[in-house]
Scaffold this motif. Structure first.
Motif, mmCIF file in Angstrom:
data_model
loop_
_atom_site.group_PDB
_atom_site.id
_atom_site.type_symbol
_atom_site.label_atom_id
_atom_site.label_comp_id
_atom_site.label_asym_id
_atom_site.label_seq_id
_atom_site.Cartn_x
_atom_site.Cartn_y
_atom_site.Cartn_z
ATOM 1 N N GLY A 258 0.813 -1.220 0.000
ATOM 2 C CA GLY A 258 0.000 0.000 0.000
ATOM 3 C C GLY A 258 0.834 1.251 0.000
ATOM 4 N N ALA A 259 0.584 2.101 -0.923
ATOM 5 C CA ALA A 259 1.251 3.393 -0.995
ATOM 6 C C ALA A 259 0.297 4.371 -1.653
ATOM 7 C CB ALA A 259 2.542 3.301 -1.816
ATOM 8 N N ALA A 260 0.022 5.469 -0.969
ATOM 9 C CA ALA A 260 -0.933 6.453 -1.480
ATOM 10 C C ALA A 260 -0.179 7.568 -2.180
ATOM 11 C CB ALA A 260 -1.768 7.009 -0.344
ATOM 12 N N LYS A 261 -0.355 7.671 -3.480
ATOM 13 C CA LYS A 261 0.289 8.734 -4.239
ATOM 14 C C LYS A 261 -0.347 10.077 -3.914
ATOM 15 C CE LYS A 261 3.335 6.676 -6.956
ATOM 16 N NZ LYS A 261 4.726 7.111 -7.082
ATOM 17 N N THR A 262 0.479 11.077 -3.709
ATOM 18 C CA THR A 262 -0.040 12.410 -3.409
ATOM 19 C C THR A 262 0.427 13.386 -4.477
ATOM 20 O OG1 THR A 262 1.862 12.987 -2.047
ATOM 21 C CG2 THR A 262 -0.013 11.972 -0.933
ATOM 22 N N SER A 263 -0.473 14.212 -4.930
ATOM 23 C CA SER A 263 -0.139 15.245 -5.905
ATOM 24 C C SER A 263 0.155 16.547 -5.179
ATOM 25 C CB SER A 263 -1.312 15.443 -6.870
ATOM 26 O OG SER A 263 -2.435 15.963 -6.177
ATOM 27 N N TRP A 264 0.626 17.547 -5.949
ATOM 28 C CA TRP A 264 0.902 18.863 -5.373
ATOM 29 C C TRP A 264 -0.357 19.454 -4.784
ATOM 30 C CZ3 TRP A 264 -0.707 23.882 -6.384
ATOM 31 C CH2 TRP A 264 0.082 24.909 -5.864
ATOM 32 N N CYS A 265 -1.479 19.341 -5.467
ATOM 33 C CA CYS A 265 -2.744 19.892 -4.976
ATOM 34 C C CYS A 265 -3.188 19.203 -3.692
ATOM 35 C CB CYS A 265 -3.832 19.761 -6.045
ATOM 36 S SG CYS A 265 -3.581 20.804 -7.499
ATOM 37 N N GLN A 266 -3.006 17.876 -3.624
ATOM 38 C CA GLN A 266 -3.374 17.155 -2.405
ATOM 39 C C GLN A 266 -2.531 17.591 -1.219
ATOM 40 O OE1 GLN A 266 -2.901 13.188 -4.057
ATOM 41 N NE2 GLN A 266 -5.094 12.788 -3.844
ATOM 42 N N ASP A 267 -1.245 17.837 -1.461
ATOM 43 C CA ASP A 267 -0.378 18.320 -0.389
ATOM 44 C C ASP A 267 -0.851 19.678 0.135
ATOM 45 O OD1 ASP A 267 1.141 16.076 -0.662
ATOM 46 O OD2 ASP A 267 2.751 17.044 -1.797
ATOM 47 N N VAL A 268 -1.201 20.581 -0.791
ATOM 48 C CA VAL A 268 -1.638 21.920 -0.390
ATOM 49 C C VAL A 268 -2.968 21.845 0.356
ATOM 50 C CG1 VAL A 268 -2.375 24.173 -1.253
ATOM 51 C CG2 VAL A 268 -0.400 23.038 -2.276
ATOM 52 N N ILE A 269 -3.883 20.997 -0.108
ATOM 53 C CA ILE A 269 -5.174 20.836 0.570
ATOM 54 C C ILE A 269 -4.970 20.303 1.988
ATOM 55 C CG2 ILE A 269 -7.338 19.526 0.567
ATOM 56 C CD1 ILE A 269 -7.271 19.681 -2.493
ATOM 57 N N SER A 270 -4.060 19.343 2.151
ATOM 58 C CA SER A 270 -3.769 18.806 3.488
ATOM 59 C C SER A 270 -3.219 19.883 4.410
ATOM 60 C CB SER A 270 -2.761 17.653 3.372
ATOM 61 O OG SER A 270 -3.304 16.578 2.655
ATOM 62 N N LEU A 271 -2.339 20.719 3.879
ATOM 63 C CA LEU A 271 -1.806 21.818 4.673
ATOM 64 C C LEU A 271 -2.915 22.804 5.054
ATOM 65 C CD1 LEU A 271 1.498 22.546 2.737
ATOM 66 C CD2 LEU A 271 1.340 21.764 5.093
ATOM 67 N N GLY A 272 -3.826 23.069 4.115
ATOM 68 C CA GLY A 272 -4.916 24.015 4.377
ATOM 69 C C GLY A 272 -5.870 23.545 5.445
ATOM 70 N N LYS A 273 -5.980 22.248 5.641
ATOM 71 C CA LYS A 273 -6.859 21.705 6.674
ATOM 72 C C LYS A 273 -6.201 21.671 8.043
ATOM 73 C CE LYS A 273 -9.472 18.753 3.472
ATOM 74 N NZ LYS A 273 -9.817 17.356 3.100
ATOM 75 N N ASN A 274 -4.931 21.919 8.096
ATOM 76 C CA ASN A 274 -4.199 21.922 9.359
ATOM 77 C C ASN A 274 -4.206 23.354 9.916
ATOM 78 O OD1 ASN A 274 -2.327 21.869 11.424
ATOM 79 N ND2 ASN A 274 -0.942 20.501 10.359
ATOM 80 N N TRP A 275 -5.170 23.646 10.799
ATOM 81 C CA TRP A 275 -5.372 25.021 11.246
ATOM 82 C C TRP A 275 -4.213 25.545 12.078
ATOM 83 C CZ3 TRP A 275 -8.492 27.950 8.790
ATOM 84 C CH2 TRP A 275 -9.611 27.404 8.172
ATOM 85 N N SER A 276 -3.553 24.684 12.804
ATOM 86 C CA SER A 276 -2.376 25.133 13.547
ATOM 87 C C SER A 276 -1.308 25.638 12.581
ATOM 88 C CB SER A 276 -1.824 23.982 14.399
ATOM 89 O OG SER A 276 -0.662 24.376 15.079
ATOM 90 N N PHE A 277 -1.110 24.898 11.500
ATOM 91 C CA PHE A 277 -0.154 25.313 10.480
ATOM 92 C C PHE A 277 -0.597 26.616 9.807
ATOM 93 C CE2 PHE A 277 1.072 25.457 6.024
ATOM 94 C CZ PHE A 277 2.439 25.278 6.083
ATOM 95 N N VAL A 278 -1.876 26.722 9.492
ATOM 96 C CA VAL A 278 -2.392 27.904 8.799
ATOM 97 C C VAL A 278 -2.193 29.163 9.634
ATOM 98 C CG1 VAL A 278 -4.492 29.030 7.962
ATOM 99 C CG2 VAL A 278 -4.049 26.638 7.381
ATOM 100 N N TRP A 279 -2.583 29.095 10.924
ATOM 101 C CA TRP A 279 -2.463 30.282 11.773
ATOM 102 C C TRP A 279 -1.002 30.642 12.037
ATOM 103 C CZ3 TRP A 279 -6.196 33.500 11.970
ATOM 104 C CH2 TRP A 279 -7.517 33.058 11.941
ATOM 105 N N SER A 280 -0.148 29.640 12.195
ATOM 106 C CA SER A 280 1.277 29.917 12.375
ATOM 107 C C SER A 280 1.851 30.576 11.125
ATOM 108 C CB SER A 280 2.037 28.621 12.670
ATOM 109 O OG SER A 280 1.620 28.047 13.883
ATOM 110 N N SER A 281 1.414 30.109 9.953
ATOM 111 C CA SER A 281 1.890 30.702 8.700
ATOM 112 C C SER A 281 1.426 32.150 8.556
ATOM 113 C CB SER A 281 1.387 29.883 7.505
ATOM 114 O OG SER A 281 1.884 28.571 7.546
ATOM 115 N N LEU A 282 0.172 32.413 8.920
ATOM 116 C CA LEU A 282 -0.336 33.783 8.832
ATOM 117 C C LEU A 282 0.410 34.710 9.793
ATOM 118 C CD1 LEU A 282 -4.195 33.131 8.573
ATOM 119 C CD2 LEU A 282 -2.644 33.904 6.759
#
Length: 422
Positions: A258-282
């Motif tokens: 099992g290996a889940a391929k991730t695209s650039w868009c999927q990576d960005v969407i995952s980051l966007g759902k991580n609110w701790s990351f989002v607020w720290s980035s802002l």
């Protein structure tokens, strides 16, 4: 048969270290797998040489950033630029850097990182050298060159920290990244000092752009000789991401699949759902917004304040010998290093009693830095010495919050899935 030495492609379950489980979405999003034994071998001497090379290149990187602010008055006079046009120099640089960073982050996750940062060093050094030969009638080429330097810089800044992280386990990684980021205030301050000193010695501001390309050439040689072509990922979190962008979710055992391929868009969407990351980035974005403006205009602001107070005469020549860049550069180096060390040490001590030490110190430091900055601006019309003192305190507080803010982002499990947004 599977090659056991292929560390970057080994199937392992991602696991968050115990000290990193207190932040945002990290603990909630990662499912723990079976216990995996991690090698705790001491870093080799070559690992420290690699860090040294990357730190040296990072020093040059930020020297290039702040050459223009160090001689902004001379550049304005040479190209006959208004304040608005001069400010556009920084805007072009940052926009190109911002747009290029996700692209290089994507490449860094999937292709050879040594080649990427080597190409970046060569590119920005060549463009900087070419900048020194632009005549006054081709001011638009100067703007273009700053944008190209921003692209070259993005290729380095987004990839180099991941190489350091991959060479060290949790015990040493934070220390090595601290050393890497101390080069930010050191390089920034040296940029002011270099620009001011070369202009004073040669009487021509163009020479300020001919030193860092030579240093960049040395960095490129050291990179080729000392940094291995293939950087192995040493910890289980690193090995969870293969160089092809596959998240391996199966435990390391016979028959696991099992290996889940991730695209650039999927990576960005995952980051966007991580609110701790989002607020720290802002938060870091807001701080960088202020820092960028101050870095460009503070020497000019101090010069004009001195002219208004009558302590210096207004410069009417093409080359202006102002000591403000030199003094401010020295202040940036000293207080920047002090702020990084003080912030890291304060966080280390407070973590023993409070698991939210990093964000608390970040917030406190940013507030204190803003207050000192306001005081520095307000007292400039009365006393320049007080402005320097207040600015020094502001930089100290700002750097202590900045280094911790970056570590907050690194603590998120998505650091190794990043696309250059960090």
């Amino acid at each position: 048969m599977q090659n056991p030495s292929a560390d970057e492609n080994t199937d392992l379950q991602p696991r968050v270290p115990s000290e990193e489980q207190n932040y945002g979405a990290t603990a909630a999003r990662v499912r723990r797998g079976p216990h995996v034994r991690v090698s705790r071998n001491s870093p080799a001497k070559r690992d420290y040489l690699i860090v040294g090379v990357l730190c040296y290149a990072n020093l040059i990187n930020f020297m290039d950033w702040f050459i223009v602010p160090g001689i902004l008055l001379d550049i304005q006079k040479y190209f006959d630029l208004s304040d608005g046009a001069a400010g556009l120099l920084q805007t072009v640089f940052i926009l190109c850097y911002m747009l290029a960073a996700p692209f290089f982050g994507y490449l860094g996750d999937r292709y050879n990182r040594k080649a990427i940062i080597g190409a970046g060093i060569f590119f920005w050094s060549a463009v900087t050298l070419g900048t020194s030969f632009i005549s006054e009638s081709y001011y638009w080429i100067f703007f273009l060159s700053r944008g190209l330097v921003g692209i070259g810089t993005a290729s380095y800044s987004t990839v180099a920290p991941t190489i350091i992280a991959d060479r060290f386990d949790e015990g040493k990684r934070t220390t090595m990244l601290s050393v890497f980021y101390i080069c930010i205030p050191m390089g920034s301050g040296l940029g002011y000092v270099l620009a001011s000193s070369m202009t004073h010695v040669t009487g021509d501001w163009h020479w300020a752009f001919r030193v860092t390309p030579c240093m960049g050439g040395l960095a490129l040689v050291l990179l080729i000789l000392l940094v291995p072509h293939r950087i192995q990922r040493r910890t289980e979190a690193h090995r969870a991401l293969s160089i092809h962008g596959s998240i391996r979710v199966a435990a390391e055992k016979p028959g696991a699949q099992g290996a889940a391929k991730t695209s650039w868009c999927q990576d960005v969407i995952s980051l966007g759902k991580n609110w701790s990351f989002v607020w720290s980035s802002l938060g870091l974005t807001a701080m960088a917004f202020v820092t960028g403006a101050l870095g460009l205009w503070v020497p000019m602001f101090l010069y004009r304040a001195q002219v208004a107070l009558g302590t210096v005469q207004q410069c009417l020549e093409k080359s202006c010998n102002s000591s403000n860049s030199l003094i401010f550069g020295g202040i940036t180096i000293g207080t920047g290093i002090l702020g990084v060390i003080a912030g890291a040490e304060a966080a280390r001590r407070l973590r023993k009693t409070n698991n939210r030490a990093d964000p608390l110190i970040c917030a406190t430091s940013m507030f204190a830095s803003s207050l000192c900055l306001y005081i520095a601006i307000m007292v400039a019309q009365k006393n320049i010495l007080s402005t320097f003192v207040s600015a020094s305190l502001s930089i100290t507080w700002k750097m202590s919050s900045g280094i911790l803010g970056r570590f907050l982002l690194r603590l998120e499990n998505y650091f190794y899935l990043s696309t250059g947004l960090l």
